[in-house]
Design a protein around this motif. Structure first.
Motif, PDB file in Angstrom:
ATOM      1  N   GLU A  60       0.821  -1.214   0.000  1.00  0.00           N
ATOM      2  CA  GLU A  60       0.000   0.000   0.000  1.00  0.00           C
ATOM      3  C   GLU A  60       0.859   1.270   0.000  1.00  0.00           C
ATOM      4  O   GLU A  60       0.531   2.249  -0.656  1.00  0.00           O
ATOM      5  N   PHE A  61       1.963   1.247   0.730  1.00  0.00           N
ATOM      6  CA  PHE A  61       2.845   2.409   0.794  1.00  0.00           C
ATOM      7  C   PHE A  61       3.441   2.704  -0.587  1.00  0.00           C
ATOM      8  O   PHE A  61       3.420   3.841  -1.055  1.00  0.00           O
ATOM      9  N   ASN A  62       3.967   1.667  -1.244  1.00  0.00           N
ATOM     10  CA  ASN A  62       4.545   1.852  -2.580  1.00  0.00           C
ATOM     11  C   ASN A  62       3.498   2.307  -3.586  1.00  0.00           C
ATOM     12  O   ASN A  62       3.769   3.135  -4.448  1.00  0.00           O
ATOM     13  N   LEU A  63       2.294   1.751  -3.488  1.00  0.00           N
ATOM     14  CA  LEU A  63       1.219   2.160  -4.391  1.00  0.00           C
ATOM     15  C   LEU A  63       0.856   3.634  -4.172  1.00  0.00           C
ATOM     16  O   LEU A  63       0.583   4.358  -5.130  1.00  0.00           O
ATOM     17  N   ALA A  64       0.862   4.073  -2.920  1.00  0.00           N
ATOM     18  CA  ALA A  64       0.583   5.481  -2.619  1.00  0.00           C
ATOM     19  C   ALA A  64       1.676   6.387  -3.199  1.00  0.00           C
ATOM     20  O   ALA A  64       1.372   7.456  -3.745  1.00  0.00           O
ATOM     21  N   LEU A  65       2.936   5.983  -3.096  1.00  0.00           N
ATOM     22  CA  LEU A  65       4.023   6.773  -3.678  1.00  0.00           C
ATOM     23  C   LEU A  65       3.862   6.864  -5.191  1.00  0.00           C
ATOM     24  O   LEU A  65       4.046   7.936  -5.779  1.00  0.00           O
ATOM     25  N   LYS A  71       9.560  20.561  -4.986  1.00  0.00           N
ATOM     26  CA  LYS A  71      10.650  20.001  -5.780  1.00  0.00           C
ATOM     27  C   LYS A  71      11.603  19.252  -4.861  1.00  0.00           C
ATOM     28  O   LYS A  71      11.994  19.770  -3.820  1.00  0.00           O
ATOM     29  N   ILE A  72      11.956  18.043  -5.277  1.00  0.00           N
ATOM     30  CA  ILE A  72      12.791  17.177  -4.452  1.00  0.00           C
ATOM     31  C   ILE A  72      14.015  16.719  -5.247  1.00  0.00           C
ATOM     32  O   ILE A  72      13.907  16.306  -6.388  1.00  0.00           O
ATOM     33  N   SER A  73      15.155  16.800  -4.610  1.00  0.00           N
ATOM     34  CA  SER A  73      16.394  16.221  -5.118  1.00  0.00           C
ATOM     35  C   SER A  73      16.844  15.221  -4.070  1.00  0.00           C
ATOM     36  O   SER A  73      16.555  15.372  -2.891  1.00  0.00           O
ATOM     37  N   LYS A  74      17.532  14.224  -4.474  1.00  0.00           N
ATOM     38  CA  LYS A  74      18.069  13.223  -3.540  1.00  0.00           C
ATOM     39  C   LYS A  74      16.965  12.556  -2.733  1.00  0.00           C
ATOM     40  O   LYS A  74      16.498  13.099  -1.749  1.00  0.00           O
ATOM     41  N   PHE A  75      16.547  11.417  -3.173  1.00  0.00           N
ATOM     42  CA  PHE A  75      15.512  10.681  -2.459  1.00  0.00           C
ATOM     43  C   PHE A  75      15.809   9.192  -2.507  1.00  0.00           C
ATOM     44  O   PHE A  75      16.583   8.718  -3.331  1.00  0.00           O
ATOM     45  N   TRP A  76      15.215   8.493  -1.577  1.00  0.00           N
ATOM     46  CA  TRP A  76      15.395   7.059  -1.446  1.00  0.00           C
ATOM     47  C   TRP A  76      14.141   6.491  -0.818  1.00  0.00           C
ATOM     48  O   TRP A  76      13.505   7.140   0.009  1.00  0.00           O
ATOM     49  N   SER A  77      13.777   5.274  -1.215  1.00  0.00           N
ATOM     50  CA  SER A  77      12.573   4.669  -0.671  1.00  0.00           C
ATOM     51  C   SER A  77      12.743   3.164  -0.565  1.00  0.00           C
ATOM     52  O   SER A  77      13.483   2.546  -1.321  1.00  0.00           O
ATOM     53  N   ASN A  78      12.040   2.578   0.405  1.00  0.00           N
ATOM     54  CA  ASN A  78      11.890   1.128   0.469  1.00  0.00           C
ATOM     55  C   ASN A  78      10.414   0.860   0.706  1.00  0.00           C
ATOM     56  O   ASN A  78       9.586   1.710   0.435  1.00  0.00           O
ATOM     57  N   SER A  79      10.053  -0.282   1.220  1.00  0.00           N
ATOM     58  CA  SER A  79       8.635  -0.626   1.339  1.00  0.00           C
ATOM     59  C   SER A  79       7.914   0.107   2.460  1.00  0.00           C
ATOM     60  O   SER A  79       6.699   0.011   2.575  1.00  0.00           O
ATOM     61  N   SER A  80       8.635   0.867   3.287  1.00  0.00           N
ATOM     62  CA  SER A  80       7.956   1.566   4.378  1.00  0.00           C
ATOM     63  C   SER A  80       8.489   2.970   4.658  1.00  0.00           C
ATOM     64  O   SER A  80       7.954   3.671   5.508  1.00  0.00           O
ATOM     65  N   LEU A  81       9.521   3.401   3.942  1.00  0.00           N
ATOM     66  CA  LEU A  81      10.110   4.722   4.174  1.00  0.00           C
ATOM     67  C   LEU A  81      10.295   5.480   2.872  1.00  0.00           C
ATOM     68  O   LEU A  81      10.562   4.883   1.832  1.00  0.00           O
ATOM     69  N   PHE A  82      10.174   6.792   2.953  1.00  0.00           N
ATOM     70  CA  PHE A  82      10.525   7.663   1.830  1.00  0.00           C
ATOM     71  C   PHE A  82      11.379   8.777   2.412  1.00  0.00           C
ATOM     72  O   PHE A  82      10.896   9.600   3.196  1.00  0.00           O
ATOM     73  N   CYS A  83      12.656   8.783   2.071  1.00  0.00           N
ATOM     74  CA  CYS A  83      13.585   9.804   2.562  1.00  0.00           C
ATOM     75  C   CYS A  83      13.891  10.755   1.410  1.00  0.00           C
ATOM     76  O   CYS A  83      14.083  10.324   0.288  1.00  0.00           O
ATOM     77  N   PHE A  84      13.946  12.043   1.709  1.00  0.00           N
ATOM     78  CA  PHE A  84      14.164  13.008   0.636  1.00  0.00           C
ATOM     79  C   PHE A  84      14.819  14.269   1.176  1.00  0.00           C
ATOM     80  O   PHE A  84      14.856  14.516   2.365  1.00  0.00           O
ATOM     81  N   LEU A  85      15.305  15.063   0.240  1.00  0.00           N
ATOM     82  CA  LEU A  85      15.873  16.365   0.538  1.00  0.00           C
ATOM     83  C   LEU A  85      15.264  17.356  -0.455  1.00  0.00           C
ATOM     84  O   LEU A  85      15.429  17.207  -1.669  1.00  0.00           O
ATOM     85  N   PRO A  86      14.511  18.353   0.039  1.00  0.00           N
ATOM     86  CA  PRO A  86      13.942  19.340  -0.887  1.00  0.00           C
ATOM     87  C   PRO A  86      15.052  20.005  -1.705  1.00  0.00           C
ATOM     88  O   PRO A  86      16.144  20.261  -1.191  1.00  0.00           O
TER      89      PRO A  86
END
Length: 95
Positions: A34-39, A60-75
């Protein structure tokens, strides 16, 4: 490495070489939740392959990373203020 382990590794490499397309497909598409589908819904198709993202034509986002439960980013604004690609933050070498 034992002989048995070497044989297993050789077999695994052989199987992967023969069927790498299906393994790559499963790796890329086989872990949706569900998390990945929402992304995907929020950011559009193939967002993982892009260098920069714009969410809802606003953020606007640069530098991002995701797995099945986290979304990390840097505006992007922060990324640029911190030196863009020329950053070297002391104490963060292992992150």
């Amino acid at each position: 490495m034992s002989e048995k382990a070497k044989e297993r590794e050789k077999l695994a490499k052989s199987i992967y070489r023969q069927h790498h397309k299906i393994f790559d497909f499963i790796w890329q598409h086989g872990t949706s939740n569900e998390f990945n589908l929402a992304l995907d819904e929020l950011m559009g198709e193939n967002w993982e392959d892009k260098n920069h993202l714009t969410i809802k034509n606003k953020i606007k986002i640069s530098k991002f990373w995701s797995n099945s439960s986290l979304f990390c980013f840097l505006p992007t604004e922060w990324f640029n203020a911190l030196g863009a690609e020329k950053y070297n933050w002391r104490g963060c070498e292992k992150w």
